[in-house]
Motif scaffolding. Structure first.
Motif, short mmCIF file in Angstrom:
data_model
loop_
_atom_site.label_atom_id
_atom_site.label_comp_id
_atom_site.label_asym_id
_atom_site.label_seq_id
_atom_site.Cartn_x
_atom_site.Cartn_y
_atom_site.Cartn_z
N LYS A 58 101.72 25.69 -21.51
CA LYS A 58 101.14 27.05 -21.10
C LYS A 58 100.96 27.22 -19.62
O LYS A 58 100.69 26.28 -18.90
N LEU A 102 95.20 27.40 -25.62
CA LEU A 102 96.51 26.87 -26.34
C LEU A 102 96.47 26.39 -27.83
O LEU A 102 97.31 26.75 -28.15
N SER A 141 102.72 27.83 -28.22
CA SER A 141 103.00 26.73 -27.13
C SER A 141 103.84 25.68 -27.61
O SER A 141 104.53 25.18 -26.61
#
Length: 166
Positions: A60, A118, A125
């Motif tokens: 991320k 995330l 992700s």
């Protein structure tokens, strides 16, 4: 006014524990608990239990995170260890409480928020990691086929097969 939070991590030569001090800035409440949302801890554990000996790598904002499940016979069974850009930053308890290692409080709050975001979007992700690095988000092998790169995970780790084997 500064507030000192003590964590006892280091042993001295005579075996006594010495406090490692972290200084908080004004306005930050040291009692804020770093915790993952309940559904997020379930998501990451479920993902790791599929292949418990392999970590999950995600990406991320150009930052790579690695989650790995502690062994059942280890000091912290059922905990999830977390690395940020290959550096250990802490562990997550089965209840979702994050224990950070050698990180300032402002960074703890920021990282907790990042981890929740995330894991909320865990699938994307994982895909992002595979597409950006060209490696499987589980075993870290180089992804060679287009289908694998698009999914961010290889067929062995992702439990899927190619549509047409050539």
């Amino acid at each position: 006014m500064t507030i000192t939070r003590k964590t006892f991590n280091h042993k001295t030569f005579n075996g006594n524990l010495t406090p490692q001090k972290t200084i908080c800035i004004k306005g930050i409440n040291p009692l804020i608990e770093n915790k993952l949302e309940k559904n997020n801890i379930e998501k990451i554990i479920q993902c790791l239990e599929h292949k418990p000996n392999q970590p999950v790598r995600v990406r991320k904002n150009e930052i790579d995170y690695t989650f790995s499940l502690a062994k059942m016979y280890s000091r912290n069974p059922n905990y999830v260890y977390v690395k940020k850009n290959k550096i250990y930053i802490g562990k997550i308890s089965p209840k979702g409480v994050i224990s950070f290692w050698k990180i300032e409080i402002e960074e703890e709050i920021k990282t907790t928020k990042e981890l929740n975001e995330l894991i909320d979007d865990l699938e994307n992700s994982i895909i992002t990691y595979g597409r950006k690095t060209g490696r499987c988000s589980r075993c870290n092998k180089k992804l060679k086929r287009k289908e694998s790169i698009e999914r961010g995970i290889g067929p062995e780790c992702g439990n899927w097969t190619y549509k047409n084997k050539n």
